[in-house]
Motif scaffolding. Structure first.
Motif, PDB file in Angstrom:
ATOM      1  N   ASP A 100      48.640  35.866  15.532  1.00 50.45           N
ATOM      2  CA  ASP A 100      48.959  35.255  16.817  1.00 50.45           C
ATOM      3  C   ASP A 100      48.114  35.869  17.929  1.00 50.45           C
ATOM      4  O   ASP A 100      47.677  35.180  18.853  1.00 50.45           O
ATOM      5  N   ASP A 101      47.918  37.182  17.853  1.00 52.57           N
ATOM      6  CA  ASP A 101      47.113  37.890  18.841  1.00 52.57           C
ATOM      7  C   ASP A 101      46.045  38.707  18.120  1.00 52.57           C
ATOM      8  O   ASP A 101      46.308  39.295  17.078  1.00 52.57           O
ATOM      9  N   ALA A 102      44.851  38.731  18.687  1.00 48.54           N
ATOM     10  CA  ALA A 102      43.765  39.494  18.077  1.00 48.54           C
ATOM     11  C   ALA A 102      44.089  40.987  18.091  1.00 48.54           C
ATOM     12  O   ALA A 102      44.738  41.495  19.003  1.00 48.54           O
ATOM     13  N   VAL A 103      43.652  41.684  17.063  1.00 50.50           N
ATOM     14  CA  VAL A 103      43.856  43.114  16.927  1.00 50.50           C
ATOM     15  C   VAL A 103      42.541  43.825  17.217  1.00 50.50           C
ATOM     16  O   VAL A 103      41.475  43.344  16.839  1.00 50.50           O
ATOM     17  N   THR A 104      42.618  44.955  17.888  1.00 49.66           N
ATOM     18  CA  THR A 104      41.420  45.742  18.167  1.00 49.66           C
ATOM     19  C   THR A 104      41.371  46.958  17.246  1.00 49.66           C
ATOM     20  O   THR A 104      42.358  47.310  16.587  1.00 49.66           O
ATOM     21  N   ALA A 105      40.203  47.607  17.226  1.00 47.77           N
ATOM     22  CA  ALA A 105      40.064  48.821  16.420  1.00 47.77           C
ATOM     23  C   ALA A 105      41.067  49.876  16.863  1.00 47.77           C
ATOM     24  O   ALA A 105      41.658  50.581  16.038  1.00 47.77           O
TER      25      ALA A 105
ATOM     26  N   LEU B 259      33.707  42.622  13.003  1.00 51.88           N
ATOM     27  CA  LEU B 259      34.343  42.341  11.712  1.00 51.88           C
ATOM     28  C   LEU B 259      35.865  42.273  11.846  1.00 51.88           C
ATOM     29  O   LEU B 259      36.517  41.501  11.144  1.00 51.88           O
ATOM     30  N   ILE B 260      36.442  43.055  12.765  1.00 56.05           N
ATOM     31  CA  ILE B 260      37.890  42.999  12.961  1.00 56.05           C
ATOM     32  C   ILE B 260      38.286  41.678  13.604  1.00 56.05           C
ATOM     33  O   ILE B 260      39.286  41.055  13.229  1.00 56.05           O
ATOM     34  N   THR B 261      37.488  41.212  14.567  1.00 50.97           N
ATOM     35  CA  THR B 261      37.755  39.913  15.181  1.00 50.97           C
ATOM     36  C   THR B 261      37.728  38.809  14.135  1.00 50.97           C
ATOM     37  O   THR B 261      38.602  37.931  14.113  1.00 50.97           O
ATOM     38  N   ALA B 262      36.746  38.855  13.235  1.00 53.81           N
ATOM     39  CA  ALA B 262      36.649  37.849  12.176  1.00 53.81           C
ATOM     40  C   ALA B 262      37.831  37.946  11.218  1.00 53.81           C
ATOM     41  O   ALA B 262      38.385  36.925  10.783  1.00 53.81           O
ATOM     42  N   ALA B 263      38.253  39.172  10.885  1.00 56.43           N
ATOM     43  CA  ALA B 263      39.400  39.357   9.982  1.00 56.43           C
ATOM     44  C   ALA B 263      40.680  38.830  10.610  1.00 56.43           C
ATOM     45  O   ALA B 263      41.536  38.257   9.924  1.00 56.43           O
TER      46      ALA B 263
ATOM     47  N   TRP C 163      51.739  43.624   2.222  1.00 51.10           N
ATOM     48  CA  TRP C 163      51.379  43.882   3.608  1.00 51.10           C
ATOM     49  C   TRP C 163      52.433  43.225   4.482  1.00 51.10           C
ATOM     50  O   TRP C 163      53.114  42.300   4.072  1.00 51.10           O
ATOM     51  N   SER C 164      52.586  43.702   5.686  1.00 55.88           N
ATOM     52  CA  SER C 164      53.630  43.185   6.561  1.00 55.88           C
ATOM     53  C   SER C 164      53.473  41.689   6.775  1.00 55.88           C
ATOM     54  O   SER C 164      52.373  41.173   6.938  1.00 55.88           O
ATOM     55  N   SER C 165      54.596  40.971   6.745  1.00 60.45           N
ATOM     56  CA  SER C 165      54.564  39.532   6.997  1.00 60.45           C
ATOM     57  C   SER C 165      54.701  39.210   8.474  1.00 60.45           C
ATOM     58  O   SER C 165      54.700  38.052   8.865  1.00 60.45           O
ATOM     59  N   THR C 166      54.869  40.228   9.317  1.00 55.01           N
ATOM     60  CA  THR C 166      54.977  39.991  10.746  1.00 55.01           C
ATOM     61  C   THR C 166      53.690  39.345  11.245  1.00 55.01           C
ATOM     62  O   THR C 166      52.600  39.844  10.978  1.00 55.01           O
ATOM     63  N   PRO C 167      53.765  38.226  11.997  1.00 51.67           N
ATOM     64  CA  PRO C 167      52.573  37.474  12.373  1.00 51.67           C
ATOM     65  C   PRO C 167      51.521  38.293  13.109  1.00 51.67           C
ATOM     66  O   PRO C 167      50.339  38.019  12.988  1.00 51.67           O
ATOM     67  N   HIS C 168      51.937  39.309  13.894  1.00 53.50           N
ATOM     68  CA  HIS C 168      50.974  40.047  14.689  1.00 53.50           C
ATOM     69  C   HIS C 168      50.682  41.437  14.129  1.00 53.50           C
ATOM     70  O   HIS C 168      50.044  42.256  14.773  1.00 53.50           O
ATOM     71  N   HIS C 169      51.160  41.719  12.906  1.00 59.34           N
ATOM     72  CA  HIS C 169      51.032  43.080  12.382  1.00 59.34           C
ATOM     73  C   HIS C 169      49.573  43.423  12.101  1.00 59.34           C
ATOM     74  O   HIS C 169      48.869  42.686  11.397  1.00 59.34           O
ATOM     75  N   PRO C 170      49.075  44.576  12.621  1.00 56.24           N
ATOM     76  CA  PRO C 170      47.669  44.947  12.425  1.00 56.24           C
ATOM     77  C   PRO C 170      47.258  45.071  10.967  1.00 56.24           C
ATOM     78  O   PRO C 170      46.112  44.826  10.621  1.00 56.24           O
ATOM     79  N   TYR C 171      48.187  45.490  10.067  1.00 59.24           N
ATOM     80  CA  TYR C 171      47.815  45.697   8.668  1.00 59.24           C
ATOM     81  C   TYR C 171      47.403  44.398   7.984  1.00 59.24           C
ATOM     82  O   TYR C 171      46.787  44.433   6.926  1.00 59.24           O
ATOM     83  N   ARG C 172      47.730  43.262   8.565  1.00 63.80           N
ATOM     84  CA  ARG C 172      47.352  42.000   7.942  1.00 63.80           C
ATOM     85  C   ARG C 172      45.851  41.773   7.990  1.00 63.80           C
ATOM     86  O   ARG C 172      45.329  40.890   7.312  1.00 63.80           O
ATOM     87  N   THR C 173      45.130  42.574   8.775  1.00 62.70           N
ATOM     88  CA  THR C 173      43.681  42.435   8.806  1.00 62.70           C
ATOM     89  C   THR C 173      43.035  42.986   7.539  1.00 62.70           C
ATOM     90  O   THR C 173      41.919  42.603   7.200  1.00 62.70           O
ATOM     91  N   ALA C 174      43.719  43.893   6.815  1.00 65.44           N
ATOM     92  CA  ALA C 174      43.118  44.492   5.620  1.00 65.44           C
ATOM     93  C   ALA C 174      42.910  43.479   4.496  1.00 65.44           C
ATOM     94  O   ALA C 174      41.795  43.339   3.993  1.00 65.44           O
ATOM     95  N   PRO C 175      43.956  42.749   4.065  1.00 66.05           N
ATOM     96  CA  PRO C 175      43.712  41.767   3.011  1.00 66.05           C
ATOM     97  C   PRO C 175      42.829  40.608   3.477  1.00 66.05           C
ATOM     98  O   PRO C 175      42.263  39.901   2.654  1.00 66.05           O
ATOM     99  N   ALA C 176      42.700  40.419   4.799  1.00 61.43           N
ATOM    100  CA  ALA C 176      41.857  39.345   5.324  1.00 61.43           C
ATOM    101  C   ALA C 176      40.407  39.764   5.472  1.00 61.43           C
ATOM    102  O   ALA C 176      39.565  38.949   5.828  1.00 61.43           O
TER     103      ALA C 176
END
Length: 236
Positions: A169-174, A158-162, A24-37
């Motif tokens: 760094d920044d929260a991701v939305t749906a 659930l996305i906020t928790a992930a 998954w992307s190592s970029t700190p703000h990348h949305p895909y990082r929510t999947a493994p989390a």
């Protein structure tokens, strides 16, 4: 469970392991990082349905088990669409208040990672007998009422928790997950009309906002333009 009859669209175990190792992307703000989390299998499937299939949260919660076809050949199910896919259908009588924004039904192809997440969720759901009777794809497995269809506002929670678990760094939305899907489709060489169809936009102008060309693509576009010397040789 998602509709299956016959051979499922899976590859060899070795290929499956290679997909599991896909970084998954190592970029700190990348949305895909929510999947493994994601905390559990249902949460991971939900994230992937938005990030990889571009579904809106209302479309995710409105999915019925019969809308999902994970076969290479779905003709035994009465569907002519090949390979793994799902159908987004607007239903205005859903008890959880979920509905598709567009009145036009659309078909969305599913990649291997998302199919794998469907399988993992399917096995987890089978362990909850009270969830067996619901026709909705995503239902409550651990909180009451067990077996009730998931509410769209629960997806935001659930996305906020992930995001917190992923230390973004920044929260991701749906919607940002859906935006990531559209941008990645176009960055990978997909055309505007292809992305429009997958995302369910009524007008191309709605899809154009997802055009964020990768710097490497911009460089490649410039490099494809021949030099004046080459052009002069061609015209001789």
């Amino acid at each position: 469970m998602p509709s299956r009859t016959g051979r499922s669209e899976h590859t060899s175990a070795g290929t499956a392991r290679s997909h599991l190792r896909t970084p998954w992307s190592s970029t700190p703000h990348h949305p895909y990082r929510t999947a493994p989390a994601a905390k559990n299998r249902p949460d991971r499937l939900i994230v992937l349905l938005m990030a990889r299939a571009g579904l809106r949260r209302g479309e995710v919660c409105g999915l019925r088990r019969s809308d999902v076809h994970l076969l290479i050949d779905s003709r035994p199910l009465g569907c002519e669409v090949t390979r793994a896919h799902l159908h987004v259908i607007r239903r205005e009588d859903n008890p959880n208040g979920a509905w598709a924004k567009s009145r036009r039904q659309r078909t969305v192809p599913l990649d291997f990672i998302t199919v794998q997440a469907f399988d993992a969720y399917e096995f987890e759901r089978m362990c909850v007998p009270r969830a067996a009777s619901s026709d909705f794809l995503l239902v409550n497995l651990w909180r009451e009422p067990i077996g009730a269809p998931m509410r769209p506002d629960a997806i935001g929670e659930l996305i906020t928790a992930a995001c917190k678990r992923a230390d973004l760094d920044d929260a991701v939305t749906a919607h940002q997950l859906r935006h990531a899907c559209g941008s990645n489709l176009l960055d990978a060489g997909g055309t505007l009309d292809e992305a429009q169809d997958i995302l369910g936009h009524a007008h191309p102008s709605a899809t154009q906002v997802y055009l964020h060309p990768d710097p490497a693509r911009l460089r490649a576009a410039v490099d494809r333009v021949p030099s004046p010397c080459v052009q002069a040789e061609v015209t001789r």
